[in-house]
Scaffold this motif. Structure first.
Motif, PDB file in Angstrom:
ATOM      1  N   PHE A 525       0.832  -1.208   0.000  1.00  0.00           N
ATOM      2  CA  PHE A 525       0.000   0.000   0.000  1.00  0.00           C
ATOM      3  C   PHE A 525       0.868   1.260   0.000  1.00  0.00           C
ATOM      4  CE2 PHE A 525      -3.678  -2.602   1.422  1.00  0.00           C
ATOM      5  CZ  PHE A 525      -4.657  -2.045   0.612  1.00  0.00           C
ATOM      6  N   GLU A 526       1.949   1.246   0.772  1.00  0.00           N
ATOM      7  CA  GLU A 526       2.841   2.403   0.819  1.00  0.00           C
ATOM      8  C   GLU A 526       3.516   2.625  -0.530  1.00  0.00           C
ATOM      9  OE1 GLU A 526       5.370   1.368   4.050  1.00  0.00           O
ATOM     10  OE2 GLU A 526       3.948   2.027   5.600  1.00  0.00           O
ATOM     11  N   ALA A 527       3.897   1.542  -1.199  1.00  0.00           N
ATOM     12  CA  ALA A 527       4.498   1.662  -2.529  1.00  0.00           C
ATOM     13  C   ALA A 527       3.472   2.189  -3.536  1.00  0.00           C
ATOM     14  CB  ALA A 527       5.056   0.319  -2.982  1.00  0.00           C
ATOM     15  N   LEU A 528       2.226   1.737  -3.438  1.00  0.00           N
ATOM     16  CA  LEU A 528       1.171   2.261  -4.312  1.00  0.00           C
ATOM     17  C   LEU A 528       0.960   3.756  -4.075  1.00  0.00           C
ATOM     18  CD1 LEU A 528      -1.440  -0.646  -4.118  1.00  0.00           C
ATOM     19  CD2 LEU A 528      -0.326   0.187  -6.206  1.00  0.00           C
ATOM     20  N   SER A 529       1.009   4.173  -2.803  1.00  0.00           N
ATOM     21  CA  SER A 529       0.869   5.595  -2.491  1.00  0.00           C
ATOM     22  C   SER A 529       1.984   6.409  -3.145  1.00  0.00           C
ATOM     23  CB  SER A 529       0.896   5.815  -0.980  1.00  0.00           C
ATOM     24  OG  SER A 529      -0.327   5.425  -0.393  1.00  0.00           O
ATOM     25  N   SER A 530       3.217   5.890  -3.101  1.00  0.00           N
ATOM     26  CA  SER A 530       4.325   6.587  -3.740  1.00  0.00           C
ATOM     27  C   SER A 530       4.148   6.615  -5.253  1.00  0.00           C
ATOM     28  CB  SER A 530       5.658   5.915  -3.379  1.00  0.00           C
ATOM     29  OG  SER A 530       5.943   6.070  -2.009  1.00  0.00           O
ATOM     30  N   ALA A 531       3.655   5.506  -5.818  1.00  0.00           N
ATOM     31  CA  ALA A 531       3.400   5.468  -7.259  1.00  0.00           C
ATOM     32  C   ALA A 531       2.364   6.521  -7.650  1.00  0.00           C
ATOM     33  CB  ALA A 531       2.920   4.073  -7.671  1.00  0.00           C
ATOM     34  N   VAL A 532       1.399   6.761  -6.768  1.00  0.00           N
ATOM     35  CA  VAL A 532       0.372   7.781  -7.020  1.00  0.00           C
ATOM     36  C   VAL A 532       0.966   9.179  -6.898  1.00  0.00           C
ATOM     37  CG1 VAL A 532      -1.690   8.840  -6.027  1.00  0.00           C
ATOM     38  CG2 VAL A 532      -1.602   6.375  -6.359  1.00  0.00           C
ATOM     39  N   LEU A 533       1.628   9.467  -5.776  1.00  0.00           N
ATOM     40  CA  LEU A 533       2.130  10.814  -5.497  1.00  0.00           C
ATOM     41  C   LEU A 533       3.193  11.259  -6.501  1.00  0.00           C
ATOM     42  CD1 LEU A 533       2.409  10.724  -1.595  1.00  0.00           C
ATOM     43  CD2 LEU A 533       0.772  12.023  -2.963  1.00  0.00           C
ATOM     44  N   TYR A 534       3.977  10.305  -7.013  1.00  0.00           N
ATOM     45  CA  TYR A 534       5.065  10.650  -7.935  1.00  0.00           C
ATOM     46  C   TYR A 534       4.763  10.218  -9.366  1.00  0.00           C
ATOM     47  CZ  TYR A 534       7.418  11.521  -3.541  1.00  0.00           C
ATOM     48  OH  TYR A 534       7.736  11.999  -2.299  1.00  0.00           O
ATOM     49  N   SER A 535       3.492  10.143  -9.687  1.00  0.00           N
ATOM     50  CA  SER A 535       3.093   9.775 -11.047  1.00  0.00           C
ATOM     51  C   SER A 535       3.163  10.990 -11.959  1.00  0.00           C
ATOM     52  CB  SER A 535       1.668   9.219 -11.038  1.00  0.00           C
ATOM     53  OG  SER A 535       0.766  10.181 -10.507  1.00  0.00           O
ATOM     54  N   SER A 536       3.536  10.754 -13.194  1.00  0.00           N
ATOM     55  CA  SER A 536       3.561  11.841 -14.177  1.00  0.00           C
ATOM     56  C   SER A 536       2.163  12.036 -14.752  1.00  0.00           C
ATOM     57  CB  SER A 536       4.541  11.503 -15.297  1.00  0.00           C
ATOM     58  OG  SER A 536       4.041  10.415 -16.067  1.00  0.00           O
ATOM     59  N   GLN A 537       2.030  13.063 -15.574  1.00  0.00           N
ATOM     60  CA  GLN A 537       0.728  13.332 -16.187  1.00  0.00           C
ATOM     61  C   GLN A 537       0.281  12.161 -17.071  1.00  0.00           C
ATOM     62  OE1 GLN A 537       1.366  17.079 -18.176  1.00  0.00           O
ATOM     63  NE2 GLN A 537       1.918  18.110 -16.253  1.00  0.00           N
ATOM     64  N   GLY A 538       1.249  11.474 -17.639  1.00  0.00           N
ATOM     65  CA  GLY A 538       0.909  10.338 -18.501  1.00  0.00           C
ATOM     66  C   GLY A 538       0.550   9.077 -17.739  1.00  0.00           C
ATOM     67  N   ASP A 539       0.719   9.103 -16.404  1.00  0.00           N
ATOM     68  CA  ASP A 539       0.442   7.913 -15.588  1.00  0.00           C
ATOM     69  C   ASP A 539      -0.907   7.982 -14.881  1.00  0.00           C
ATOM     70  OD1 ASP A 539       3.051   7.006 -16.166  1.00  0.00           O
ATOM     71  OD2 ASP A 539       3.875   8.165 -14.498  1.00  0.00           O
ATOM     72  N   ILE A 540      -1.703   9.005 -15.171  1.00  0.00           N
ATOM     73  CA  ILE A 540      -2.966   9.197 -14.454  1.00  0.00           C
ATOM     74  C   ILE A 540      -3.912   8.008 -14.627  1.00  0.00           C
ATOM     75  CG2 ILE A 540      -5.060  10.621 -14.378  1.00  0.00           C
ATOM     76  CD1 ILE A 540      -2.699  11.805 -12.899  1.00  0.00           C
ATOM     77  N   GLN A 541      -3.811   7.326 -15.768  1.00  0.00           N
ATOM     78  CA  GLN A 541      -4.677   6.147 -15.963  1.00  0.00           C
ATOM     79  C   GLN A 541      -4.441   5.100 -14.878  1.00  0.00           C
ATOM     80  OE1 GLN A 541      -3.533   3.559 -19.293  1.00  0.00           O
ATOM     81  NE2 GLN A 541      -1.691   4.829 -19.613  1.00  0.00           N
ATOM     82  N   TYR A 542      -3.178   4.980 -14.449  1.00  0.00           N
ATOM     83  CA  TYR A 542      -2.863   4.006 -13.400  1.00  0.00           C
ATOM     84  C   TYR A 542      -3.353   4.504 -12.030  1.00  0.00           C
ATOM     85  CZ  TYR A 542       0.055   2.008 -17.035  1.00  0.00           C
ATOM     86  OH  TYR A 542       0.496   1.456 -18.215  1.00  0.00           O
TER      87      TYR A 542
END
Length: 868
Positions: A525-542
């Motif tokens: 869950f913590e890794a998913l949170s980091s993936a969300v917070l540091y996602s680029s504009q092109g990663d919004i689908q994820y």
């Protein structure tokens, strides 16, 4: 029924119901006549005809009436003891002391705790003067072993709880030292006595500071401890090395001569002991050496004036001994536990922790010997050699120059990554930890084109491995995302974007595990949170995929919470832990998408409010729900007003629950809501101000809440502007009282609290000045107290050297100069300390550019004032 029979029923009766009834009867007796209860209980303790367990319970019962881990209750108990008449107290003390002579060690242990509990009350009051004379007499060489042991144990307990700064307690140091040395010296025939004496010495070291400063007494203490390190008994040896570590921690400045004459050789020999306890404690000695030298280095760096560093001398013991200690440490890395699944502290773990401290302390000096060890063992025949090699490599990544480490990592990383597929679980776990350390400490050594693909391939493999490997691999991902993608939200793509299609599904799968062994699920869950917070504009689908899955799982947990048995014991704890993880993830999703969350805000708030309605009092996830709602408030701004009618009862209840941590979160949420709503907050303001004001007027309030509330006043003021004038007099009086608080004790904790309060007063003033910027007449009557406070932030070094305090203070000086352009407060800006405060802040090279720019701006505003 006699009290001895009640005690026997309470501890020895096979019937649970009978035991509970007896425990209830004991409570009743204590409540009915406390003094009589103590007298009867202590008589049972001293009665040799009673059963051992009964006597022990009696002693424990009396001790628990005199001391507590809760400081308020402990103070109340001490005051009650003080009120007992002197003859009754003396009878209780006489029995307790006499019971130290009993042949039963278990009863004597309980008596020792009771004596220490009474001493903790009386010694600071300069009472019970005969206590130490009796105990010292009990430790004389001709006394029975059991008496010496019990008396030394008592000294240890007394020293463990008493305040060494109290002059009445410190006055007992000579007696304490005499008793301990008598028991610890090599001429004492009983190992039990020597062990107990060395243990008591560890607890007494702060009390005998005066003795330790005298060379003759210090030499004798060191001789006794050093002799114990060479005893035939491993337990005594281990205790002695532990004592040396504590001595090094407290008296580093005196250790030069002893290191040279004895301690280098003794501790290296101890590290090589075949007994794990001895080896671990000898390693602990060198860990302490490194910690002390690192602390000296840190304090020297923090000094503004280098001339003040004369007392901060490092003798570089670790560097001097590195040629002997480092090879020994590296060799100990292969002494892992026999059972691969045994996580208990081992010699290898102690050596790894010490090696990390050596790297921080000695820097590049550890690199070459460690690399030689890694090369020899990385392809070793057994798992122990390979695991030790990887552990050694990971342990030296913090300390040496990064340029030196980058070259080393480029060479070593491929063979280390290959071991992620090793058949040994400990090897895989240590490899995953080592990769995480590289990503955390030397991420710039990872070439994003050549090395990152290999590293992430190993991470993905590790995510399908054992729970501990999964946890370490999640940590690696968090480090990579934080350091490679810190500006990704503003970018169309990032270094990590091309891996999202692999990583997100794997992490979602792990986060859906039924168990949380070794925190694997929480880490996902913590890794998913980091993936969300540091996602680029092109990663919004994820991000959307993660959010959809998180909402679905939160609904499932809410449904599961209504099932029979869901709110019992472990099931309840596991469910709440999962809900907490999901809420944290959703909070971060909301923060990441910002205003776009308005499209799903209704759904989020409906879910959060329903979840709040399901919570029992003192719920452990209520705080998490508030954090999630805070994110929604920040995202939708003024639009949050539509949710206030439904949410207000929950927020009000939390604010009134001043004894619960949820109150802290609720105050923070008021801050977020007032910033989001702006003028729309005004209809709710009076209610919130009343609740917060009532909380501050409550003398029993947790003191941690006061700074939070003071800061909150400032945020409310800056949000509602002119409307705050109606609260101004009350708030400024509260701030005036807070800024003039004085220490009511001499503890570091209270000093820190006062600093925290003053920082919060500053927050309040900054907010009030900002909110009333266009209404200078309303604030003018209070400028004197504001000026007095600003001067205190200038004159108090701990505040003036704090960057955020300095920035806020000089920034407010500039704001006030703008607020009164007519020059009516010109005399304030003409004071020398104001000029000096701005100058020092502007020229402090340790402060950020933003802070220095704020000071430059304040200086310009000050000049305009002085031109009037």
């Amino acid at each position: 029924m006699e009290i001895s029979q009640v005690l026997e029923n309470a501890i020895l009766n096979p019937s649970t119901e009978a035991r509970r009834a007896a425990e209830g009867r004991l409570s009743d007796l204590a409540a009915e006549d406390w003094v009589s209860y103590l007298g009867q209980m202590v008589q049972v303790l001293g009665d040799e005809n009673q059963k051992t367990e009964v006597r022990m319970l009696a002693g424990l019962g009396v001790k628990n009436q005199l001391t507590s881990k809760d400081t308020v209750k402990k103070q109340q108990q001490a005051e009650r003891w003080v009120q007992i008449d002197a003859s009754t107290k003396q009878q209780i003390k006489d029995v307790a002391l006499n019971t130290l002579l009993t042949p039963s060690d278990r009863v004597a242990n309980q008596a020792a705790q009771l004596v220490a509990a009474i001493a903790d009350i009386e010694l600071p009051r300069d009472e019970w003067p005969q206590l130490m004379h009796v105990i010292v007499d009990n430790t004389k060489t001709d006394r029975p072993v059991n008496v010496k042991r019990a008396s030394l144990l008592t000294i240890g307990y007394i020293c463990e709880t008493a305040d060494p700064e109290n002059p009445h307690v410190a006055a007992q140091s000579n007696g304490i030292l005499i008793a301990i040395v008598q028991g610890a010296q090599s001429s004492e025939p009983s190992l039990v006595v020597r062990r107990t004496a060395i243990s008591a010495l560890v607890n007494s070291l702060e009390f005998i500071a005066g003795n330790f400063e005298r060379e003759g007494e210090r030499n004798y203490i060191m001789q006794v401890v050093c002799e114990a390190t060479t005893a035939d008994d491993p337990e005594l040896q281990a205790l002695a090395f532990g004592a040396l570590a504590k001595i090094m921690n407290l008296y580093y400045q005196y250790m030069g001569v002893y290191m040279e004459k004895a301690l280098y050789g003794l501790t290296v020999a101890g590290m090589r002991s075949t007994d794990d306890r001895v080896a671990c404690m000898a390693v602990e000695f060198w860990s302490t050496v490194c910690e002390e030298e690192l602390e000296i280095q840190l304090r020297r760096e923090e000094l503004v004036d280098p001339a003040q560093s004369s007392d901060l001398v490092s003798y570089n013991f670790a560097l001097v001994a590195i040629s002997d200690v480092l090879p020994t440490l590296l060799g100990l890395l292969t002494r892992q536990n026999e059972d691969e699944d045994d996580d208990s502290w081992s010699v290898a773990m102690a050596a790894g922790a010490c090696l990390q401290l050596f790297a921080q302390n000695t820097g590049n000096y550890v690199v070459r010997p460690t690399l030689q060890f890694v090369e020899q063992n990385l392809v070793g025949p057994g798992w122990r050699q390979k695991e030790a090699a990887v552990m050694a490599f990971g342990s030296i990544l913090d300390g040496p120059d990064r340029s030196e480490l980058r070259t080393v990592i480029t060479q070593a990383l491929p063979p280390i990554l290959a071991l992620i597929k090793d058949e040994s679980v400990p090897v895989r776990e240590t490899v995953s930890w080592c990769i995480g350390r590289i990503a955390d400490l030397v991420v710039d050594a990872i070439d994003v084109n050549t090395m990152l693909p290999q590293l992430l391939e190993a991470v993905v493999y590790g995510l399908g491995n054992s729970p501990k490997v999964i946890t370490n691999c999640c940590w690696t991902l968090i480090n990579l995302l934080e350091q490679f993608c810190h500006d990704a939200p503003e970018q169309p793509t990032s270094v990590m974007s091309q891996y999202y299609h692999i990583l997100v599904p794997v992490l979602l799968q792990i986060s859906g595990r039924d168990d949380n062994q070794d925190a694997a699920r929480t880490s996902a869950f913590e890794a998913l949170s980091s993936a969300v917070l540091y996602s680029s504009q092109g990663d919004i689908q994820y991000v959307s995929q993660i959010a959809t899955e998180a909402m679905a799982r939160l609904s499932q947990t809410m449904q599961a919470a209504t099932q029979p048995g869901a709110n019992i014991g472990e099931h309840k704890a596991e469910l709440q832990e999962l809900q907490s993880n999901i809420l944290s993830l959703l909070t971060n999703v909301t923060r990441r998408i910002g205003p776009e969350a308005s499209t799903v805000a209704d759904q989020l708030m409906e879910t959060y409010l329903r979840l709040l309605g399901m919570q029992e009092p003192d719920s452990v996830i209520e705080e998490d729900i508030f954090m999630a709602i805070s994110a929604v408030a920040s995202a939708v701004d003024a639009g949050f007003v539509k949710y206030m009618p439904a949410f207000l009862p929950f927020l009000t209840k939390a604010l009134e629950s001043v004894d619960s941590p949820v109150c802290d979160a609720a105050i923070g949420l008021v801050v977020d809501i007032c910033h989001s709503l702006g003028e729309n907050f005004i209809p709710y303001c009076q209610g919130f101000m009343a609740i917060l004001g009532n909380a501050l007027s409550n003398p029993q309030i947790r003191r941690e809440l006061r700074p939070l509330i003071l800061s909150c006043f400032g945020d409310i003021a800056s949000s509602i502007g002119k409307e705050f004038i109606q609260y101004l007099d009350v708030v400024m009086n509260i701030c005036n009282s807070a800024q003039n608080l004085q220490a009511d004790d001499q503890s570091y904790e209270y000093d820190d609290y006062l600093i925290n309060v003053k920082e919060s007063v500053l927050d309040a003033y900054v907010g009030v000045v900002a909110g009333l910027h266009d209404f200078p007449d309303s604030l003018f009557p209070y400028l004197g107290q504001v000026a007095q406070f600003l001067m205190s932030t200038y004159t108090e070094p701990q505040l003036a050297s704090n960057e955020s305090v300095a920035r806020s203070s000089v920034g407010m000086i500039g704001d006030l100069a703008q607020m009164y352009p007519d020059g009516r407060w010109k005399q304030f800006f003409a004071q020398n300390w104001v000029t000096d405060y701005i100058k020092k802040t502007r020229s402090n090279q340790h402060f950020s550019q933003v802070t220095r720019d704020t000071a430059r701006w304040a200086r310009e505003q000050q000049k305009l004032q002085l031109q009037n």
